[in-house]
Design an enzyme around this catalytic site. Structure first.
Site, PDB file in Angstrom:
ATOM      1  N   GLU A  53       0.783  -1.645  -0.157  1.00  0.00           N
ATOM      2  CA  GLU A  53      -0.231  -0.018  -0.230  1.00  0.00           C
ATOM      3  C   GLU A  53       0.881   1.428   0.149  1.00  0.00           C
ATOM      4  OE1 GLU A  53      -2.691  -0.825   3.301  1.00  0.00           O
ATOM      5  OE2 GLU A  53      -4.286  -1.856   2.117  1.00  0.00           O
ATOM      6  N   ASP A  76      -7.635  -9.275   3.586  1.00  0.00           N
ATOM      7  CA  ASP A  76      -8.047  -7.879   4.794  1.00  0.00           C
ATOM      8  C   ASP A  76      -8.898  -7.920   6.352  1.00  0.00           C
ATOM      9  OD1 ASP A  76      -6.977  -6.070   6.693  1.00  0.00           O
ATOM     10  OD2 ASP A  76      -7.461  -4.813   4.734  1.00  0.00           O
ATOM     11  N   GLU A 108     -12.712  -2.199  12.256  1.00  0.00           N
ATOM     12  CA  GLU A 108     -12.332  -1.333  10.361  1.00  0.00           C
ATOM     13  C   GLU A 108     -13.763  -2.137   9.666  1.00  0.00           C
ATOM     14  OE1 GLU A 108      -9.113  -2.239   8.814  1.00  0.00           O
ATOM     15  OE2 GLU A 108      -9.620  -0.500   6.760  1.00  0.00           O
TER      16      GLU A 108
HETATM   17  C1  BDP Z   1      -5.948  -2.185   6.011  1.00  0.00           C
HETATM   18  C2  BDP Z   1      -6.380  -0.821   6.491  1.00  0.00           C
HETATM   19  C3  BDP Z   1      -5.365   0.012   6.629  1.00  0.00           C
HETATM   20  C4  BDP Z   1      -4.518  -0.962   7.048  1.00  0.00           C
HETATM   21  C5  BDP Z   1      -3.605  -1.471   5.820  1.00  0.00           C
HETATM   22  C6  BDP Z   1      -2.616  -2.406   7.187  1.00  0.00           C
HETATM   23  O1  BDP Z   1      -7.790  -0.399   5.494  1.00  0.00           O
HETATM   24  O2  BDP Z   1      -5.495   1.329   7.212  1.00  0.00           O
HETATM   25  O3  BDP Z   1      -3.173   0.416   6.536  1.00  0.00           O
HETATM   26  O4  BDP Z   1      -4.696  -2.833   6.700  1.00  0.00           O
HETATM   27  O5  BDP Z   1      -3.003  -3.547   7.649  1.00  0.00           O
HETATM   28  O6  BDP Z   1      -6.525  -3.035   6.474  1.00  0.00           O
HETATM   29  O7  BDP Z   1      -1.743  -1.563   6.351  1.00  0.00           O
END
Ligand code: BDP
Length: 691
Positions: A281, A355, A383
């Site tokens: 990401e 996720d 979340e």
């Molecule tokens: C996702 C989240 C994000 C996190 C990412 C992670 O939306 O905010 O940075 O995982 O685990 O679920 O790095």
């Protein structure tokens, strides 16, 4: 010979706060009229913390208590079986010593005494008797760690319980007493590590002023057995060191990290190590230089090795340049690296391959990397399960994943991979993304506290049942009235499944709105990266719904051991709960329930609503038996949950009907609004989403 220090009642006993606002968590000790006699055979900061806790929590008449190491000369005649307790285990029992009956808390280390003290209090607070106490336990996992996704500006990424607990501005000078209560709560569960800052890390957290702030927190946490860790930004040598590269193979980069580690250890001698999110990401990482995740992790591991530090290296990777199914990418990248990591690296793997969705099949890396310790990462903050307001007890989610059979070796479960015993790994771990903030009740709701609690208890003992944990928690949180405990546990038991039902039944996932993830957005299709769009995951079209991960599709099933892959490859054998995760099926495909895929989807959305309505009814009935403040807050949150559950169901059904052109089965209510209305909803400033 250790000096026998009698520390008889020096502090005033603290009773429960006048108002029940949730601050005390599950440690709502009864007020004692008299001071219990506590003897501590060693005077260290940790034994003092243990004794203070017993003093605080021991009910009247329950003393005397002796805290002594197993090697204490006074205990030698008793022939206690303490070898199996290891470094962190405890034993609590009644003994007669010098003609006097006492409750002995013992272990091989001060930590054992600390955990034993909390175990004794838990025993008493859940209705156990002092005169029959006999508790023995040792943790199955060595690293039991919270991950705080806390930014340095106080915003908690995916945090729904206020701002960060860490007041970075006033640290290191001001040590908020709340830091101590945080440490006590974690120690009560056996949590022994905390990563202070967000995995999406800023390099500045590794500068001298921030090291001093982290050191101040470490000083507060140390007596409670909690080590501090930091998330490290992989490109910090460029940002802070003025070096042109962060290539892990460059000697200047390795030297920079070594010097940085030395600097941190000068301030925090028991610093735990680094957590790293690399090449995920948008975060920098070794892949930017053509080096592997192992190259990156091992370079950092060498920097902390002389200080006995470790590296927790996340496997949560997927790349916009990789057209393959997102669910396959972590396995593809990491499996070939098995055996290539240094012995002080542990690879941190999310519970599922995508996720933290309300339900995901277990991550196929569990069982696939026997030469590498794998740490499981759960998300305690909700979340994807309704933020702070929805009541969704995550114990069953954690349990379901830990109990999953990997199919690799006979009897191997995710829990047994994680504890590392079969492969004799020196380290093992469980990480939980914290749901803690500065809200008065810490987690945004009383029931969210149960998720913190369940994570901690399972990290200590992954074989505990979520039901047992819920009972324990309910007794400590609401008192020992069995009728209250039964009702609270009943509400909790079905709550996660309800969230699955009203957000994404039958194995659907990743259907939420963009960015903040608040509410439904199954129609979203225009985001830059294909795998950011819900339509990528559900693949609904006129012909059917679901992601084909069998041989005719992405073949993600092949990443599982053959025995498990065989089940997931066949829609008739795949559990309904995971069906559309693995299969794209016609809407009119017949299921074992007697319904079609469409009929079953609608049935489950409706079932989710019905469960929430029932949870509200049960909570309503508890009103006379729960203190007003906590009852009111949960009641209003349940009302939010019902409203939002209906919103999820209606918006989702309106969208599915726009795709399949089908009518709702008889008896099922039409959505309250048309699809355009649901699509038009916007929420500019929801929590947990740094702007
Ligand atoms: C996702 C989240 C994000 C996190 C990412 C992670 O939306 O905010 O940075 O995982 O685990 O679920 O790095």
């Amino acid at each position: 010979m250790p000096l026998l220090v009698a520390m008889i009642a020096s502090l005033a006993a603290t009773g429960p706060a006048a108002a029940e606002d949730g601050y005390q968590l599950w440690m709502r000790y009864p007020a004692s009229a008299s001071q219990p006699a506590i003897e501590v055979a060693r005077d260290t900061p940790m034994t003092r913390a243990a004794a203070a806790e017993v003093r605080r929590g021991l009910p009247t008449g329950a003393g005397p208590v002796l805290l002594a190491l197993a090697r204490d000369p006074r205990l030698q005649g008793l022939r206690l079986a303490t070898a199996k307790l290891g470094d962190e285990g405890y034993s609590v029992q009644r003994i007669t010593i010098d003609g006097r009956t006492v409750t002995l808390i013992t272990g091989n280390s001060d930590r054992g005494l600390l955990y034993g003290a909390f175990a004794l209090l838990r025993h008493l607070d859940t209705g156990g008797a002092i005169d029959t106490v006999a508790l023995t336990a040792a943790p199955a996992v060595t690293l039991r760690v919270l991950n705080h996704w806390d930014n340095l500006d106080g915003v908690v990424e995916r945090g729904y319980a206020g701002r960060s607990l860490w007041d970075w501005w006033s640290l290191p000078d001001v040590k908020d007493p709340r830091y101590t209560d945080y440490a006590r709560a974690n120690a009560s569960l056996g949590i022994n590590g905390t990563v202070l800052n967000n995995v999406n890390a800023k390099a500045v957290s590794l500068t001298a002023p921030y090291i001093a702030k982290a050191a101040a927190l470490a000083d507060v946490f140390r007596p409670y057995g909690i080590r501090v860790y930091l998330s490290a930004r992989f490109s910090a040598p460029i940002e802070l060191g003025g070096i042109k590269t962060a290539d892990p193979r460059d000697p200047a980069v390795a030297a920079w990290w070594k010097a940085k580690a030395d600097e941190i250890y000068r301030a925090i001698p028991d610093f735990g190590g680094f957590l790293v999110k690399a090449n995920s990401e948008g975060q920098p990482g070794p892949r930017d230089y053509g080096a592997s995740h192992a190259d990156g992790a091992n370079m950092l591991a060498a920097a902390v090795k002389p200080h006995h530090g470790i590296i927790m290296w996340r496997a949560f990777v997927y790349a916009e340049t990789d057209p393959d199914d997102r669910a396959k990418q972590a396995y593809t990248e990491f499996k070939p690296l098995d055996g290539k990591f240094a012995d002080n690296v542990i690879v941190q793997v999310k519970n599922g391959a995508i996720d933290f969705q309300p339900r995901e099949p277990f991550h196929p890396l569990f069982g696939a990397m026997p030469k590498t310790p794998l740490m499981i990462e759960f998300q305690i903050t909700k979340e994807y399960l309704g933020f702070a307001s929805h009541l969704a007890y995550l114990g069953p989610l954690f349990e379901e994943v830990l109990d999953a059979d990997t199919g690799v070796r006979r009897g191997e479960t995710v829990a047994s991979v994680v504890d590392g015993a079969d492969d004799r790994h020196g380290i093992s771990g469980m990480a939980g993304v914290a749901n803690i903030g500065d809200s008065r009740d810490w987690s945004g709701s009383t029931f969210n506290q149960a998720n913190w609690y369940a994570f901690g208890r399972l990290a200590w003992d992954p074989t505990l049942s979520s039901q047992t944990i819920a009972r324990e928690w309910a007794a400590q949180t609401f008192g020992q009235d069995p009728a209250v405990i039964d009702a609270v546990v009943a509400i909790m038991a079905g709550s996660r499944e309800a969230a699955v039902d009203y957000t994404g039944p039958l194995g659907l996932a990743h259907l939420m709105a963009t960015g903040h993830h608040y509410g439904p957005g199954p129609w979203v299709s225009e985001l830059a990266r294909p795998e950011w769009n819900p339509v990528y995951y559900h693949r609904a079209d006129r012909g059917g719904i679901g992601f084909d991960r069998t041989r005719t599709g992405s073949n993600a099933v092949a990443q599982y051991a053959p025995r498990v892959a065989k089940v997931y490859a066949d829609p008739a054998k795949t559990p309904l709960e995971e069906l559309l995760w693995f299969h794209h099926l016609p809407w009119d495909h017949q299921l074992s329930t007697g319904r079609t895929v469409w009929g079953e989807l609608v049935h489950r959305y409706d079932r989710g609503i019905a469960t929430v309505v029932d949870m509200r009814r049960q909570w309503e009935a508890l009103k006379p038996r729960i203190d007003a403040k906590r009852w009111e807050k949960a009641a209003s949150q349940l009302a939010v949950q019902e409203r939002e559950a209906r919103w999820w169901r209606d918006a989702s059904l309106a969208y599915w009907m726009s795709i399949n052109g089908l009518a709702l089965p008889g008896g099922s209510a039409p959505p309250a609004h048309d699809l355009a209305w649901y699509k038009a909803q916007t929420f500019p400033y929801p929590p947990g989403n740094p702007q």
